[in-house]
Design a protein around this motif. Structure first.
Motif, short mmCIF file in Angstrom:
data_model
loop_
_atom_site.label_atom_id
_atom_site.label_comp_id
_atom_site.label_asym_id
_atom_site.label_seq_id
_atom_site.Cartn_x
_atom_site.Cartn_y
_atom_site.Cartn_z
N UNK A 85 -7.01 3.64 -13.36
CA UNK A 85 -6.32 2.50 -12.78
C UNK A 85 -5.55 2.87 -11.52
N UNK A 86 -5.67 4.13 -11.09
CA UNK A 86 -4.91 4.63 -9.94
C UNK A 86 -5.86 5.07 -8.82
N UNK A 87 -5.38 4.94 -7.58
CA UNK A 87 -6.12 5.46 -6.42
C UNK A 87 -5.10 5.93 -5.39
N UNK A 88 -5.36 7.10 -4.81
CA UNK A 88 -4.47 7.65 -3.80
C UNK A 88 -5.11 7.49 -2.43
N UNK A 89 -4.47 6.71 -1.58
CA UNK A 89 -4.88 6.58 -0.18
C UNK A 89 -4.21 7.73 0.57
N UNK A 134 -8.67 8.88 -8.19
CA UNK A 134 -9.59 8.67 -7.07
C UNK A 134 -8.85 8.85 -5.75
N UNK A 135 -9.43 9.64 -4.85
CA UNK A 135 -8.88 9.86 -3.52
C UNK A 135 -9.62 8.97 -2.53
N UNK A 136 -8.87 8.23 -1.74
CA UNK A 136 -9.46 7.35 -0.74
C UNK A 136 -8.98 7.77 0.64
N UNK A 137 -9.93 8.12 1.49
CA UNK A 137 -9.64 8.61 2.83
C UNK A 137 -9.34 7.44 3.76
N UNK A 158 -12.96 3.23 7.36
CA UNK A 158 -12.36 1.98 7.85
C UNK A 158 -12.10 0.99 6.72
N UNK A 159 -12.95 0.98 5.72
CA UNK A 159 -12.77 0.06 4.59
C UNK A 159 -11.47 0.36 3.85
N UNK A 160 -11.25 1.63 3.55
CA UNK A 160 -10.02 2.02 2.85
C UNK A 160 -8.80 1.78 3.73
N UNK A 161 -8.93 2.06 5.02
CA UNK A 161 -7.81 1.84 5.95
C UNK A 161 -7.45 0.35 6.00
N UNK A 162 -8.45 -0.51 6.09
CA UNK A 162 -8.21 -1.95 6.14
C UNK A 162 -7.59 -2.46 4.84
N UNK A 163 -8.08 -1.95 3.71
CA UNK A 163 -7.53 -2.34 2.41
C UNK A 163 -6.06 -1.94 2.32
N UNK A 164 -5.76 -0.75 2.76
CA UNK A 164 -4.38 -0.26 2.75
C UNK A 164 -3.48 -1.15 3.60
N UNK A 165 -3.96 -1.54 4.77
CA UNK A 165 -3.18 -2.39 5.67
C UNK A 165 -3.03 -3.80 5.10
N UNK A 207 -3.63 -5.07 1.92
CA UNK A 207 -3.05 -5.24 0.59
C UNK A 207 -1.75 -4.46 0.40
N UNK A 208 -1.68 -3.27 1.01
CA UNK A 208 -0.47 -2.46 0.88
C UNK A 208 0.60 -2.84 1.87
N UNK A 209 0.18 -3.41 3.00
CA UNK A 209 1.15 -3.86 3.99
C UNK A 209 1.28 -2.98 5.21
N UNK A 210 0.88 -1.72 5.10
CA UNK A 210 0.97 -0.81 6.24
C UNK A 210 0.04 0.37 6.03
N UNK A 211 -0.38 0.96 7.15
CA UNK A 211 -1.23 2.16 7.08
C UNK A 211 -0.28 3.35 7.12
N UNK A 212 0.16 3.74 5.94
CA UNK A 212 1.06 4.88 5.79
C UNK A 212 0.60 5.64 4.56
N UNK A 213 0.46 6.93 4.70
CA UNK A 213 -0.01 7.75 3.58
C UNK A 213 1.01 8.83 3.28
N UNK A 214 1.02 9.33 2.07
CA UNK A 214 0.24 8.93 0.92
C UNK A 214 0.72 7.60 0.35
N UNK A 215 -0.22 6.91 -0.27
CA UNK A 215 0.08 5.64 -0.94
C UNK A 215 -0.71 5.59 -2.23
N UNK A 216 -0.03 5.36 -3.32
CA UNK A 216 -0.68 5.28 -4.63
C UNK A 216 -0.84 3.80 -5.00
N UNK A 217 -2.09 3.42 -5.25
CA UNK A 217 -2.38 2.06 -5.70
C UNK A 217 -2.41 2.09 -7.22
N UNK A 218 -1.53 1.30 -7.83
CA UNK A 218 -1.39 1.26 -9.28
C UNK A 218 -1.81 -0.12 -9.75
#
Length: 119
Positions: A40-44, A67-70, A75-82, A84-95
């Motif tokens: 249920x976790x993914x690390x951007x 799961x590690x997401x680059x 670009x897909x992971x970057x866009x998802x991070x921006x 859904x997460x609100x910003x492109x800042x790493x590390x970010x754990x999706x729970x």
């Protein structure tokens, strides 16, 4: 400047490889339960980011398969991070907990969460 950052990134990855922490040992049934929970976790992350390396080392110490997401080269992971997460800042754990998704930034906060949940 790009050359310096590239070189420092490679040095970080080299030292991370040479001095990997030992994984925690668990009974097989315990490890299976932990593995189910980590699905249920993914690390951007960015591969050579020192804060991302810090989180990955903590994951290794606790023997967590997350799961590690680059977010740098994919670009897909970057866009998802921006989006859904609100910003492109790493590390970010999706729970993901049932239908609720939480985005946790900051390496120390991520490590504290993992320690509290899986120790």
């Amino acid at each position: 400047m790009k050359l310096v950052r590239w070189l420092l990134g490679r040095l970080i990855l080299l030292f991370d490889f040479l001095f990997q922490p030992k994984a925690r040992k668990r009974a097989p049934h315990e490890q299976e339960m932990v593995d189910q929970q980590t699905k249920q976790l993914a690390l951007y992350q960015f591969k050579a980011c020192p804060f991302c390396v810090k989180v990955r080392r903590a994951m290794k110490r606790q023997n967590l398969t997350i799961e590690l997401r680059d977010a740098k080269n994919d670009a897909t992971h970057r866009d998802t991070l921006l989006q859904q997460g609100g910003k492109v800042k790493v590390p970010c754990l999706r729970i993901q907990d049932n239908q609720e998704v939480t985005w946790l930034y900051e390496s120390n906060d991520i490590i504290a969460y993992l320690k509290k949940r899986f120790d």
